[in-house]
Write a protein that holds these residues in place. Structure first.
Motif, short mmCIF file in Angstrom:
data_model
loop_
_atom_site.label_atom_id
_atom_site.label_comp_id
_atom_site.label_asym_id
_atom_site.label_seq_id
_atom_site.Cartn_x
_atom_site.Cartn_y
_atom_site.Cartn_z
N GLN A 134 0.84 -1.19 0.00
CA GLN A 134 0.00 0.00 0.00
C GLN A 134 0.88 1.25 0.00
N ILE A 135 0.68 2.10 -0.99
CA ILE A 135 1.37 3.38 -1.06
C ILE A 135 0.34 4.46 -0.74
N GLY A 136 0.57 5.21 0.31
CA GLY A 136 -0.41 6.18 0.78
C GLY A 136 -0.58 7.37 -0.15
N ASP A 137 -1.45 8.28 0.25
CA ASP A 137 -1.72 9.49 -0.53
C ASP A 137 -0.54 10.45 -0.47
N ARG A 138 -0.34 11.16 -1.57
CA ARG A 138 0.67 12.23 -1.67
C ARG A 138 2.09 11.73 -1.39
N VAL A 139 2.35 10.48 -1.71
CA VAL A 139 3.69 9.90 -1.56
C VAL A 139 4.51 10.21 -2.81
N ARG A 140 5.80 10.49 -2.62
CA ARG A 140 6.72 10.63 -3.73
C ARG A 140 7.70 9.49 -3.71
N VAL A 141 7.84 8.82 -4.82
CA VAL A 141 8.84 7.75 -4.97
C VAL A 141 9.95 8.29 -5.85
N GLY A 142 11.15 8.38 -5.30
CA GLY A 142 12.28 8.95 -6.03
C GLY A 142 12.66 8.10 -7.24
N ALA A 143 13.24 8.75 -8.23
CA ALA A 143 13.64 8.06 -9.45
C ALA A 143 14.62 6.94 -9.15
N GLY A 144 14.38 5.77 -9.75
CA GLY A 144 15.27 4.64 -9.59
C GLY A 144 15.11 3.86 -8.30
N SER A 145 14.15 4.23 -7.47
CA SER A 145 13.95 3.53 -6.20
C SER A 145 13.27 2.18 -6.41
N VAL A 146 13.47 1.28 -5.46
CA VAL A 146 12.80 -0.02 -5.47
C VAL A 146 12.03 -0.14 -4.15
N VAL A 147 10.71 -0.10 -4.24
CA VAL A 147 9.85 -0.08 -3.04
C VAL A 147 9.26 -1.47 -2.85
N LEU A 148 9.47 -2.03 -1.66
CA LEU A 148 9.02 -3.39 -1.37
C LEU A 148 8.13 -3.46 -0.13
N ARG A 149 7.93 -2.32 0.55
CA ARG A 149 7.13 -2.30 1.78
C ARG A 149 6.10 -1.20 1.71
N ASP A 150 5.09 -1.29 2.57
CA ASP A 150 4.05 -0.26 2.64
C ASP A 150 4.68 1.10 2.95
N VAL A 151 4.04 2.14 2.40
CA VAL A 151 4.53 3.50 2.61
C VAL A 151 3.39 4.36 3.13
N SER A 153 1.18 7.80 4.13
CA SER A 153 0.88 9.02 3.38
C SER A 153 1.84 10.14 3.74
N ASP A 154 2.00 11.07 2.79
CA ASP A 154 2.77 12.30 3.00
C ASP A 154 4.23 12.03 3.33
N THR A 155 4.81 11.03 2.70
CA THR A 155 6.23 10.74 2.89
C THR A 155 6.90 10.58 1.53
N THR A 156 8.21 10.46 1.57
CA THR A 156 9.00 10.29 0.36
C THR A 156 9.84 9.02 0.50
N VAL A 157 9.96 8.26 -0.59
CA VAL A 157 10.74 7.02 -0.59
C VAL A 157 11.89 7.17 -1.57
N VAL A 158 13.10 6.83 -1.11
CA VAL A 158 14.26 6.91 -1.98
C VAL A 158 15.16 5.70 -1.74
N GLY A 159 15.91 5.32 -2.75
CA GLY A 159 16.95 4.33 -2.58
C GLY A 159 16.55 2.91 -2.94
N ILE A 160 17.54 2.01 -2.82
CA ILE A 160 17.36 0.58 -3.08
C ILE A 160 17.92 -0.18 -1.88
N PRO A 161 17.09 -0.85 -1.08
CA PRO A 161 15.62 -0.80 -1.15
C PRO A 161 15.11 0.56 -0.71
N GLY A 162 13.88 0.87 -1.08
CA GLY A 162 13.30 2.17 -0.77
C GLY A 162 13.25 2.44 0.72
N ARG A 163 13.78 3.57 1.13
CA ARG A 163 13.74 3.98 2.52
C ARG A 163 12.83 5.20 2.67
N ILE A 164 12.03 5.20 3.70
CA ILE A 164 11.04 6.25 3.91
C ILE A 164 11.66 7.40 4.67
#
Length: 241
Positions: A134-151, A153-164
């Motif tokens: 589940q990716i919440g509302d208004r989430v930004r996923v940075g370019a090239g990130s790999v997201v494997l866990r729930d995120v 709302s109102d957060t940003t995910v970056v990196g491999i694996p994606g960190r919040i």
């Protein structure tokens, strides 16, 4: 739905000149039009033709959307070449997806196996969002990130694996997905500062053998350890460590 999609493109893409150009020269919009038709046929159980329409759409636009995917209104697939959206993926309203994005599964499991994106989500170029997460509302996923866990709302995910990261996106510019925290660099910087502090303490103990470690800590070490603790915890917690 078409008017909402067109309006969204005008609002988010400064290169959009007129509706004729948008309608005929924007593969993201064309892929969505194909998908809306294929999804309707898929929902009523028509065999073969939904997948065939999806296949034609991929050939023409470079965007592969399974007819079973649920896509809300105002979704904008910008450029879109190489975008793959799986069968059980759900995309909320006004999401923004850049080229090379994959909303895919992680294995051969059945049932819901693709991600669910909330509204006003931005997925940067080349990002991979995998699994029934589940990716919440208004989430930004940075370019090239790999997201494997729930995120949340109102957060940003970056990196491999994606960190919040803990930054709030509620009042930010939805297109500013490149302006994200580098949590790895922050954590490394905080740890480096700790090493420097220990080196200073060791040097002082070597020059002043009669000074206790507590006195050294009060006299020499003058850094905000609570702030570096927070940075390191953000880095570790963001990846579920």
């Amino acid at each position: 739905m078409l008017l909402t999609d067109l309006r969204t493109i005008y609002e988010r893409d400064p290169a959009a000149r007129n509706w004729l150009e948008v309608l005929f020269c924007y593969p993201g919009l064309q892929a969505l039009l194909f998908h809306r038709l294929a999804h309707r046929l898929y929902k009523i159980g028509v065999p073969f033709f939904p997948r065939f329409i999806s296949h034609i759409s991929r050939f023409l636009t470079g965007i592969e959307i399974h007819p079973g995917a649920v896509i809300g209104k105002g979704v904008f697939i910008d450029h879109g070449m190489g975008v793959v959206i799986g069968e059980t993926a759900i995309i909320g309203d006004y999401a923004l997806i850049y080229q090379g994005v994959t909303l895919g599964g992680t294995g051969k499991e059945t049932g819901k196996r693709h991600p669910t994106l909330g509204s006003h989500v931005v997925v940067g170029a080349g990002a991979k969002v995998l699994g029934n997460i589940q990716i919440g509302d208004r989430v930004r996923v940075g370019a090239g990130s790999v997201v494997l866990r729930d995120v949340p709302s109102d957060t940003t995910v970056v990196g491999i694996p994606g960190r919040i990261t803990r930054q709030n996106n509620a009042n930010g510019d939805i297109l500013a997905h490149g302006k994200v925290r580098d949590v790895e660099a922050e954590a490394i910087r905080a740890l480096f500062q700790r090493v420097k502090d220990l080196e200073k303490q060791l040097e002082h103990l070597q020059t002043e053998p009669n000074v206790s470690p507590i006195e050294v800590d009060e006299a020499v070490i003058d850094t905000n350890h609570s702030e570096s603790d927070r940075v390191i915890e953000d880095f570790l917690d963001g990846a579920g460590i």
